[in-house]
Structures are given as C-alpha cells and as structure tokens.
Design a protein around this motif. Structure first.
Motif, PDB file in Angstrom:
ATOM      1  N   UNK A 180      51.425  35.999  41.213  1.00 57.56           N
ATOM      2  CA  UNK A 180      51.541  37.451  41.117  1.00 57.56           C
ATOM      3  C   UNK A 180      51.055  38.172  42.356  1.00 57.56           C
ATOM      4  N   UNK A 181      50.660  37.402  43.365  1.00 54.18           N
ATOM      5  CA  UNK A 181      50.180  38.021  44.594  1.00 54.18           C
ATOM      6  C   UNK A 181      51.371  38.430  45.442  1.00 54.18           C
ATOM      7  N   UNK A 182      51.357  39.641  45.903  1.00 50.53           N
ATOM      8  CA  UNK A 182      52.411  40.091  46.801  1.00 50.53           C
ATOM      9  C   UNK A 182      51.837  40.048  48.203  1.00 50.53           C
ATOM     10  N   UNK A 223      46.837  42.099  45.183  1.00 45.99           N
ATOM     11  CA  UNK A 223      46.255  41.029  44.378  1.00 45.99           C
ATOM     12  C   UNK A 223      46.098  41.585  42.963  1.00 45.99           C
ATOM     13  N   UNK A 224      46.817  40.993  42.014  1.00 44.51           N
ATOM     14  CA  UNK A 224      46.750  41.544  40.659  1.00 44.51           C
ATOM     15  C   UNK A 224      45.401  41.285  39.987  1.00 44.51           C
ATOM     16  N   UNK A 225      45.248  41.918  38.855  1.00 44.23           N
ATOM     17  CA  UNK A 225      44.003  41.865  38.101  1.00 44.23           C
ATOM     18  C   UNK A 225      43.524  40.437  37.857  1.00 44.23           C
ATOM     19  N   UNK A 226      42.280  40.200  38.176  1.00 45.56           N
ATOM     20  CA  UNK A 226      41.649  38.921  37.851  1.00 45.56           C
ATOM     21  C   UNK A 226      42.055  37.740  38.708  1.00 45.56           C
ATOM     22  N   UNK A 227      42.894  37.941  39.712  1.00 47.35           N
ATOM     23  CA  UNK A 227      43.367  36.801  40.497  1.00 47.35           C
ATOM     24  C   UNK A 227      42.497  36.581  41.725  1.00 47.35           C
TER      25      UNK A 227
END
Lengths: 448, 482
Positions: free
Chosen positions: B149-151, B197-201
């Motif tokens: 989910x990281x862009x 960086x999405x939540x919790x990653x």
C-alpha cells in the motif's frame, strides 16, 4: 502571535520634532561652540537623517519596535530644582563616591561633589570641556561610537551638549569610585536628554566608574545616552552601568570601548527600569593582550521590554573576552539578548566565551536570545551558550528538604540567580547595595 | 570505519568525480520565466486544472516578492530570465514502463554515480526514484512497495494516479507564500518524488531519490512530498550531483513532510552538488526549503544532512511540532572549502505540549569557505513542558575561512527548557602529533579527527550513506590543510 497591541513600525522620518530640536540647538550654540564640535554634531545629524529610526525590518532591531520613541514629542525638559535629599534615595546615592550629578541632562554644580578627592583624575562637564577646547576631549570625542551605523548614536552625536569628560591620568590609581548620576525629573511625555560621556584611561591607570540613570517622576521621558571609553596601554577600568528609570520612560544607551594593548575592561550593565530599554555595549579589542569582561543583569516585569545588544570585536591576536548575562522576566515583559563575538582574520589565539541564561517567572513573559559568533580566524577558542528555563527542581527540593517553604525556596533561588552577576562586581558597597535591591525584589514578602 | 584502500595520492588527484556530462538529447522549454512558461510546464506534464491554478497563483505571488538578502552569503544577482525552467531527457516513447526501457545512457550515468538501479533493486534493497534534470526517470521497486500500500513514485505519476492526495497535502506544510524560492518552486517545479505510507505500515526498505542536473543553464526545481499516516514509519534518502560547469546553476527544491499520530519519518540527505572550482567559478546555488509537520501526537520527524557540495547552500530543514509529545531532530554536517558558502541550520517550532527537539550541527570550514549556522527555536505559549537542546560546533581549518553562528531562541512559557551551546575550535597540534606518532600521515590524521568530530551525525545516517559521507568528507578536505 503576541497579544500586545501592534504599533506599526515607522519608516525613516527625519522631519518633525527630532530635527527641529537639532535646528534649535545649532542656532543656540552657533556663537559659543567650537568649530570641531559643530562639525561633529553636523555629521551626526547627517547620519541620523540618512539612517532614520530603525524599524523591525532591521536585523539589529527585529524584536524592539522603537516606533513609540520615534513618535515622542521630543523637547528639552524644563529646568527644575532638585534638593540633595531627593538624591539620597537613589541607588549609590549615599555611597562615598566622587559624584557628578546631571539633572535633566544639565550639570548641577550644587549637587555634585565640590572637591576632587583624588589627584589622579580630571573631571569636567562636557560643556566646559568642549568650550575650553581641551585637547584630549577634542582628540577622542565622537571617534569611537559609530554614528554611521546606529541611529541613536547619530542622534546623540547631533544633540550632544552636556555630559561628562573624565580623564584618569597615567599610572594613577583612583581609589574612590566616580559616580555619574543622571536624573530625569520631568513628567512630560517626550522630555529628552542626550547625555554624552567620554572616559579616557591613560597608560597604566586604574579606576572605577559608576553610571546610573534614575527618574524622579513617572513621565515617558527619553534618555539617549552614549558613553565612549578609551583605554590606553595597560589601563584597568571597571564600569558599572545601572539603569533604573521609571517604567514609563524610554532608555537607549550605548557604551563603546576602545582597548589598547594589555588593557583590562570590566563592564557591568544592570537594567531594571524603562518601558523600553535598549543597551548596546561594543568593546573593540584593538591590540594584543586585551581582556574584557562583560556582565549583565536584566530584571523586568509588567509590560517592560529590555534589550541588550553586545558586540565584542576581537581585532587583534591574543585577547580574551568573557561575557555573562542573566535575565529574569516576570509579568508580560519581554527580554531580548543579542551577543555577538567577531573574530577578525588576524585575531589568532582569541579566547572568547559568552553565556546568557534566562529565567521566565510567568507565562506571559517572552525571551528572545541570539548568541552569535562570527569567526574569521582558525586558531581560536570560542564558545557561547544560552539557556532559557526555570529553576532547577533539584535545587528547590534541596532547600525544601531543609524545611524551607516552596515559595521561599523559589525566591531564594531567583535571588541567587541574580546574585551570580552582582557578585562579579568588585566594588563592595556597590555589590551590597545592588544585592539589597535584589533581595527586596525577590525575597521580601510580597505583601501589599 | 572506512572500507576503502584508496591511497592519499588517489585522493589528492581526485577532483569532483561526478562532474561529467551525459550526452542525452533533452526536451527543453525556452529560456525565461513568464505565465506561459508555467502553463507550458503544466501542459507538458498533462496536469489537472487545480495544479495549474496553484502554479499560477504561486507565480503571481512570486512576482510580488523580493529575493531575500538576510542570508550570510554573497553572490551576483540571479537573472531569472536566463534560466531554462524545464529540461527533460528526450524519449522515444511516452515513458518507461520498466527499467529496461530507460535510456541506457541514463542508466550509465547512474552507474557512474554509484547507484546501479538494477543491482540496487536486487541486492541493496533500496528503492530508488532517480530525477534527471527535471523529470523522474525510473522508480525501482514500485511493485513490491505497492503490495504494502506504499506509494512511492515520481511526482508527476502521483498527480495522475493520486490527485486527491496531492490536492490535500501539496503546499500544506510549505505554502507557496512561504518564501521567495518556495514560491518560485511552486510555480515551475517539474518533478520530484511522492511517498505515501498508509496507516500502520512500516516501510521495509530505505526509500531513496537521486537528483542530477545535467543540461546546461537549467534550473532544477523538484518537489518532494512525504505523507506518513498514523503509526507508520519510513526512512528516506536523498542524494544529489551535477556536472562541472563554469556558470552557476540554480537549484530550488521544496520538501514537505507530514507525519500523523505516532508516525515516524527520517529524512537523510547527502548533498554533493558541484561546488565550483578552486577559484570559486561555477557551482550550484542550492536554495532549498525543507519542512516537516508533526501533525499528530507522538509523531517524529528527523532530518539528517551532510552538505559537502554547492557553491552556495541556503537551507533550513525545519520541523513544526504541532502534535503533543511530538519530536523533531536535526543532525547536520556542513563542509565548505575553496570559495563555498553555506548558510544552513534549522527551525524548530514548538506548538504542542511536551514537544522535544534536538539540534546537532557540525560546521567545517576550510580554504576560503564561509560556513554559517542559522537556527531558530521557537517555543509558543501553548507548548508547555517542551524541551530543546541545541549544540552547534564549528571547526576551522586554515586562516582564510570563517565560521558564523546565528541561533535565535524565542521562549514564551515558563515550563519549557531551551539550551543552546556552541563552540568553535581548530584541530589541535597535539592531536595531530599524537596520530603521527602512530604512523598516520597528517592528512589521514585530519580525516580521522574530522570524521570523529562528525560521528554524532554520521551515526544517524543509514549504513551505505554513512560510508559515502565519510569518503566525501575525505575528498573534499583534501589539500585544505598544510
């Protein structure tokens, strides 16, 4: 960001009452003043016209808005008789000193000490010194304080008329302190004085000089003082400047010292009064082996603003400078400290140290501190440090463990913080008297 | 810790090793800056309307501003009409889909620079986004990061693929009104990197961007935006080089970081733009605005920079500590030799309660270099219980250089503690003597002492960068003593 009402910073203004005051002085003095003095004043005025009052865009005046000073309806205060007893309540008022008193900028023969206590010193009122064309006054006056850089120095130079000229003769040790007392009596807004002091310490001489600024009433007066100190080879001088004007007064003071080989200067600046008080201290260490110690203490409360700008110029090798400034801020007061150390390219083996510590006693108080180093030589030891904070919890705890109440312990520590600076003064009666003031301020019960 | 066996002679004979020019055909905008230039850049990038509007607003605002004169640096006036604001390597197709499609010449360039994209992809595990002149040429590891989910992509791709994120965060930390160069960048930026960086990653690898100015007379204006959502963490690296040219080139970048609750962002830079020759001719003007916003509680942003290049550096990575208990850090080594000038430092603005900041700055001046530390620590009334510690040391090598310190401390409440310490010194004769006794040459001794002096900062860098930084210092200091 600040809750204080914003007074717009004024642009350059060279017309108005300040210029009118200069024109008045020039025409009044035309006949009596020697040509060299007129030329100095004229140059000062030219610089002032060019510089104008600084605005907060000016780096040196970023935190101190002098708009209220520029807006003052400046005028010479009216003459007023002051009784000797009125002076006694002032700090150092009863100390055995050689006292020179200026009431609203004018030298007072009746209130000043009548006889010289010491052979080694020569003291004149600036007016008489200038009119009698004393060589050493002519040689040094206006040569050190930078009228081309600082608008207030320029203003003082353009308006200089009265003040003191002191010469410590070669190899003489003057034991009794010399006390210059400047009293503002006017309660009218804009009553302005421009005291000018010249101190020449000749080769191998030693002396102690106190300068104090006091108010008798609560007017928004303006004192714009300039002191020039010239130190010849191996001279020693301790200079203590106390600013205790009323909290509605405006005070701008500049001390400029020029040091020759192996001279030793100790300055103390204690600033407690004034609505806006700005003090500049600029020693130039212009020969090898000079030593300069600068101590300072500012204690403010209410809506006061106190600003210290110091600049030490290490122009030659092997000089030492040590600077210690403490600030205590309460109420909604603002403190500004800017300490600069310049080390010129050839000033190798310089040892410069600077410390600024601040105590904030209320959440309304603000401190801006900027210790600044500008170093152009490589073989030097320069350090500076600044801290802002509160009392050490351990210290409070230590006292409380010995049965001292929390509030009392805190006061004791604040007092001790101030004493750190006071104790650096070598003249005992001065130290005792100032310490008493700090005690009264911090430790005495603050009952109504 | 140096792993190399390079001899002193090699060091001595080494000049700026990244000073080559790659002969790539490029697609350039005409010289000069006008609304048309802004429109042209936006058009070339196929940007949505909101972005063009934003650029134009920034451009119009820039016109009303004056170039700042307060930094302690001196340079001839920049002619903003004599700069090429957009330069992209020409490509046959629309854009590379994978590394195989990237112009082999570019790949060659990056190899020379020591970032073999392919090898790195496989071995080092560092994801790289390389920006050549103004556009991003390749992003490695995109796929793998995407799974989490990281862009991590070029700014232009992000505009196309995640316009909502760009719209939300672009200019939220550094508005175009912030300063002269930020406004200029906002108007004409051409590319950069975007990272989300999405939540919790927790990002499993170091993300890295490599910037390179290649074409002559171009300005590089890249923009980096990093958004770390709640509980996430990322370490980001940035490196820069440019060819040797006799003229000065302008580099005005903007980096924005947003950290939400408990997010951690670490941003490391090794800046090695061409510093100009030993007479002070040429070199990059590096005028950069970097700022992080600790928006959430317990968030942390840490800046580490090693500044060895550029003719002029003017850069203050700052942190706004808005969330309660948030932490800001700044570690810096700035080296100036020859005629280099650096005015760099940081700004820590404490707004939230119990916020903490640490500043460690190490300046090294040699030759005729002028090195200034300029920093501000501002503790607002609301930031009760805040703590700051600053230490800035300067080391002077030679008697023609200068070191300057301009720290501003502003404190508005009673429960905060702010400490600032600074010292200036030179390497002691006794220290060198001690090393020489043990068989080290003077130059090695100096390198060793300088590296020891910078250790506190190097320790903050990821391993590969730390080694590179040490080598860089060694090279740059060459011949500055004696």
């Amino acid at each position: 960001m600040t809750t204080r009402p914003l007074i717009p910073s004024v642009p350059t203004r060279t017309d108005g009452p300040f210029s009118a005051a200069y024109a008045q002085l020039e025409s009044r003095e035309q006949a009596v003043a020697p040509a060299w003095l007129t030329a100095l004043r004229r140059a000062g005025n030219a610089h002032f016209c060019e510089l104008g009052f600084p605005t907060t865009d000016h780096e040196e005046w970023r935190f101190t808005n002098v708009a209220p000073i520029a807006a003052l309806p400046t005028h010479s205060p009216e003459k007023r008789e002051v009784d000797r007893s009125e002076l006694e309540r002032f700090t150092f008022g009863q100390m055995p000193t050689y006292r020179v008193v200026f009431i609203d900028g004018s030298f007072s023969t009746t209130l000043s000490s009548s006889e010289l206590l010491d052979e080694g010193v020569e003291i004149h009122s600036l007016k008489t010194a200038a009119q009698s064309n004393l060589g050493w006054v002519q040689k040094h006056l206006g040569q050190y304080a930078r009228a081309d850089e600082n608008a207030f120095v320029a203003l003082n130079t353009s308006m200089m008329e009265e003040g003191a000229a002191i010469r410590i003769k070669a190899n003489q040790h003057v034991k009794t302190p010399i006390h210059l007392l400047f009293v503002s009596t006017s309660n009218q807004a804009g009553a302005t004085t421009h005291p000018r002091v010249l101190i020449v310490a000749e080769r191998g001489s030693e002396a102690r000089i106190l300068e104090s600024y006091e108010s008798l009433t609560d007017g928004s007066t303006l004192t714009n003082a300039v002191t020039e100190i010239v130190m010849e080879e191996a001279s020693h001088l301790e200079h203590c400047r106390l600013q205790q004007e009323s909290t509605s007064a405006y005070h701008v003071g500049t001390v400029h010292a020029h040091q020759s080989r192996s001279s030793n200067l100790i300055t103390h600046s204690i600033s407690m009064g004034g609505r806006i008080a700005r003090v500049n201290i600029n020693p130039v260490l212009d020969a090898e082996g000079c030593e300069c110690v600068m101590n300072g203490l500012y204690v403010v409360d209410g809506d006061q603003l106190v600003d210290h700008h110091t600049a030490i110029h290490h122009a030659k090798p092997r000089c030492n400078s040590h600077e210690f400034y403490h600030g205590i801020l309460d109420g909604n007061s603002q403190g500004v400290f800017n300490g600069k150390i310049f080390v010129r390219p050839d000033a190798q083996k310089t040892d410069a140290k600077q410390t600024n510590r601040n105590l904030l006693l209320s959440d309304g108080a603000t401190i801006q501190t900027k210790p600044q180093l500008e170093i152009f030589a490589d073989d030097v030891k320069c350090t500076h440090g600044a801290t802002v904070g509160q009392l050490q919890e351990e210290a409070v705890f230590y006292l409380r463990a010995r049965g001292i109440g929390k509030e009392a312990a805190r006061r004791m520590l604040v007092h001790a913080f101030a004493s750190d600076i006071i104790n650096r003064i070598s003249i005992e009666p001065v130290r005792v008297e100032l310490d008493q003031i700090m005690f009264d301020l911090f430790e005495r019960e603050r009952s109504a | 810790m140096s792993t190399s066996t390079e001899t002193i002679e090699q060091f001595v004979n080494r000049e700026y090793q990244y000073g080559f020019v790659t002969d790539v055909e490029s697609d350039e905008a005409p010289r000069g800056l006008s609304e048309d230039t802004v429109r042209l850049i936006s058009h070339k990038k196929g940007e949505p309307k909101f972005l063009l509007e934003w650029r134009l607003k920034a451009y119009r605002y820039w016109l009303t501003m004056k170039e700042p004169v307060w930094p302690n640096v001196h340079y001839p006036k920049i002619d903003y009409q004599n700069i090429i604001y957009y330069s992209a390597p020409k490509q046959k197709t629309d854009g590379p889909k994978s590394l195989d499609e990237v112009d082999p010449k570019l790949i060659e360039t990056y190899k020379k620079l020591g970032i073999p994209l392919r090898e790195q992809e496989r071995l080092a595990g560092v994801a790289v986004d390389a920006v050549f002149d103004s556009v991003s040429v390749a992003t490695t590891f995109k796929g793998k990061l995407g799974e989490m989910g990281i862009v991590f992509c070029s700014f232009s791709d992000a505009v196309k693929e995640h316009p909502e994120l760009i719209k939300k965060y672009l200019g939220s930390v550094v508005p175009y009104t912030d300063n002269y160069f930020a406004a200029l960048n906002s108007a004409v930026y051409s590319d950069g990197s975007f990272c989300y960086i999405p939540k919790g990653v927790k990002c499993p690898m170091e993300l890295s961007t490599y910037f390179r100015i290649n074409a002559v007379d171009t300005g590089q204006f890249e923009r980096t935006l990093i958004v770390a959502e709640e509980g996430s963490s990322v370490s980001y690296l940035e490196g820069c080089t440019a060819p040797r040219r006799d003229t000065n080139q302008l580099h005005a970048a903007v980096v924005e970081i947003v950290a939400m609750d408990r997010a951690e962002v670490k941003y490391s830079t090794v800046q090695n733009w061409y510093p100009g020759d030993e007479m002070g001719r040429g070199g990059i003007y590096n005028f950069v605005t970097k700022r992080g916003l600790c928006k959430g509680v317990c968030s942390k942003i840490s800046w580490t920079q090693v500044e060895t290049g550029s003719a002029i550096t003017w850069k203050y990575p700052s942190v706004i500590l808005k969330g309660d208990q948030s932490v800001g850090e700044f570690y810096s080594v700035a080296l100036t030799t020859n005629y280099q000038q650096a005015d760099t430092g940081t700004k820590m603005v404490h707004i939230g309660k119990n916020t903490k900041s640490t500043i460690i700055s190490k300046g090294i001046s040699a030759g005729r270099g002028q090195n200034s530390y300029r920093g501000q620590v501002k503790v607002m009334r609301s930031a009760t219980g805040s703590r700051n510690f600053s230490q800035c040391d300067s080391l002077l090598l030679g008697d023609k250089c200068g070191a300057h310190t301009f720290p501003y401390l502003e404190v508005k409440n009673t429960s905060s503690t702010v400490e600032h310490e600074a010292s200036t010194s030179k390497i002691g004769e006794d220290q060198i003597f001690y090393c020489r006794q043990r068989g080290l040459s003077t130059q090695d001794a100096i390198n060793m002492i300088v590296n020891g002096y910078c250790k506190e900062v190097f320790r903050q860098l990821p391993m590969e960068f730390a080694v590179e930084a040490q080598k860089l210092l060694g090279v740059s200091l060459e011949g500055s003593v004696g």
